[in-house]
Enzyme design. Structure first.
Site, mmCIF file in Angstrom:
data_model
loop_
_atom_site.group_PDB
_atom_site.id
_atom_site.type_symbol
_atom_site.label_atom_id
_atom_site.label_comp_id
_atom_site.label_asym_id
_atom_site.label_seq_id
_atom_site.Cartn_x
_atom_site.Cartn_y
_atom_site.Cartn_z
ATOM 1 N N SER A 19 0.974 -1.417 0.102
ATOM 2 C CA SER A 19 0.240 0.555 -0.759
ATOM 3 C C SER A 19 1.192 1.480 -0.381
ATOM 4 O O SER A 19 2.196 1.338 -0.478
ATOM 5 C CB SER A 19 -0.918 0.252 1.165
ATOM 6 O OG SER A 19 -2.346 1.027 1.079
ATOM 7 N N ASN A 20 0.458 2.058 0.651
ATOM 8 C CA ASN A 20 0.735 3.311 0.552
ATOM 9 C C ASN A 20 0.381 4.138 1.128
ATOM 10 O O ASN A 20 -0.532 3.895 2.257
ATOM 11 C CB ASN A 20 1.270 4.153 -0.851
ATOM 12 C CG ASN A 20 -0.392 4.700 -1.368
ATOM 13 O OD1 ASN A 20 -0.968 5.573 -0.406
ATOM 14 N ND2 ASN A 20 -0.735 4.013 -2.793
ATOM 15 N N ARG A 21 1.549 6.054 1.853
ATOM 16 C CA ARG A 21 0.870 6.706 2.308
ATOM 17 C C ARG A 21 -0.606 7.685 2.640
ATOM 18 O O ARG A 21 -0.832 7.858 3.315
ATOM 19 C CB ARG A 21 1.915 7.141 3.576
ATOM 20 C CG ARG A 21 3.042 6.827 3.442
ATOM 21 C CD ARG A 21 4.081 7.442 4.498
ATOM 22 N NE ARG A 21 5.697 6.533 4.239
ATOM 23 C CZ ARG A 21 5.727 6.156 5.330
ATOM 24 N NH1 ARG A 21 4.797 5.856 5.976
ATOM 25 N NH2 ARG A 21 6.804 5.561 5.181
ATOM 26 N N SER A 22 -1.202 7.297 1.559
ATOM 27 C CA SER A 22 -1.970 8.613 1.829
ATOM 28 C C SER A 22 -2.663 8.402 2.822
ATOM 29 O O SER A 22 -3.458 6.852 2.398
ATOM 30 C CB SER A 22 -3.051 7.862 0.236
ATOM 31 O OG SER A 22 -3.775 9.039 0.099
ATOM 32 N N ALA A 86 -4.468 7.459 -4.190
ATOM 33 C CA ALA A 86 -2.955 7.073 -4.670
ATOM 34 C C ALA A 86 -3.021 5.267 -4.651
ATOM 35 O O ALA A 86 -3.295 4.186 -4.029
ATOM 36 C CB ALA A 86 -2.558 7.225 -3.127
#
Ligand code: CTP
Length: 210
Positions: A19-22, A86
């Site tokens: 995943s990512n930090r959004s 994102a």
């Protein structure tokens, strides 16, 4: 108005994901600003930990594939689509059903691209206004221009995600708007809610110009 928000999660196995930090804050701020202007708003959100804005319908999804399906389902009733999510660019083709066990050797993950939802929308948008985001660690303008053209957008919101206090997870944002007219508008740093309003001011100008 159809708005996507937050990250997506692509499973690796039963307990892990990419995943990512959004945080989803920019997408939710856009939804709140649009609802305050009287729009009927549907948000398709990845895993976020935010209270839904009042009067907005929120559909929760997990993966890029699920986000794509929800977006395509709700596209017919939308005249404006804003893709603030994102979306993960890669996924494991066949996630393990159980938990991957640790061994002594190195582990290599083979990844495949996820569907590019924004590019697909760009090909089928008809008269809709389409807004994309470009999250960048360097100068966002060249990348925002490239994404505007390659994904068929009317506006791309470029934001730097490598600065303290703005971008992923932050309360504020500092963005540059690249318009299909070629115009580039740098907005001053402000709360995500204020930035959302400035984005809609510019978008409506674009609509009245077309
Ligand atoms: N996007 C999408 N589907 C994907 C990847 C991205 O719809 N599979 C959308 C995002 O919602 C965003 C825009 O495309 O509005 C740009 O996302 P970004 O990750 O910045 O661009 P990419 O095309 O993935 O390019 P790169 O990662 O190489 O910068």
């Amino acid at each position: 108005m159809l708005i996507t928000a937050g990250p997506t999660e692509e499973p690796l196995d039963a307990v892990r994901f990419l995943s990512n930090r959004s945080s989803g804050k920019m997408g939710y701020a856009l939804a709140e600003a649009a609802a305050a202007r009287g729009a009927r708003v549907t948000v398709v959100a990845g895993p976020v930990h935010l209270d839904p804005p009042a009067g907005v319908s929120v559909i929760k999804v997990r993966t890029a594939e699920e986000m794509r399906a929800a977006v395509l389902e709700h596209l017919p009733e939308a005249t404006i689509v804003v893709k603030a999510a994102a979306v993960a660019d890669y996924r494991v083709p066949a996630p393990a059903a159980g938990k991957i066990k640790k061994g002594g050797a190195r582990l290599t993950l083979e990844l495949e691209p996820t569907p590019d939802i924004l590019a697909e929308l760009g090909r089928m948008k008809g008269n809709r206004l389409l807004v994309g985001f470009a999250a960048e660690t360097g100068d966002p303008i060249p990348e925002a221009r490239r994404k505007l053209a390659s994904k068929g957008c009317d506006m791309v919101v470029g934001n730097r995600v490598d600065r303290e206090g703005t971008g992923f997870g932050a309360e504020d944002n500092e963005v540059v708007l690249v318009m299909r007219t070629g115009e580039v508008v740098a907005l001053p740093r402000a709360s995500k809610r204020e930035v959302a309003d400035r984005i809609f001011d510019r978008l409506l100008k674009l609509r009245h110009a077309s």
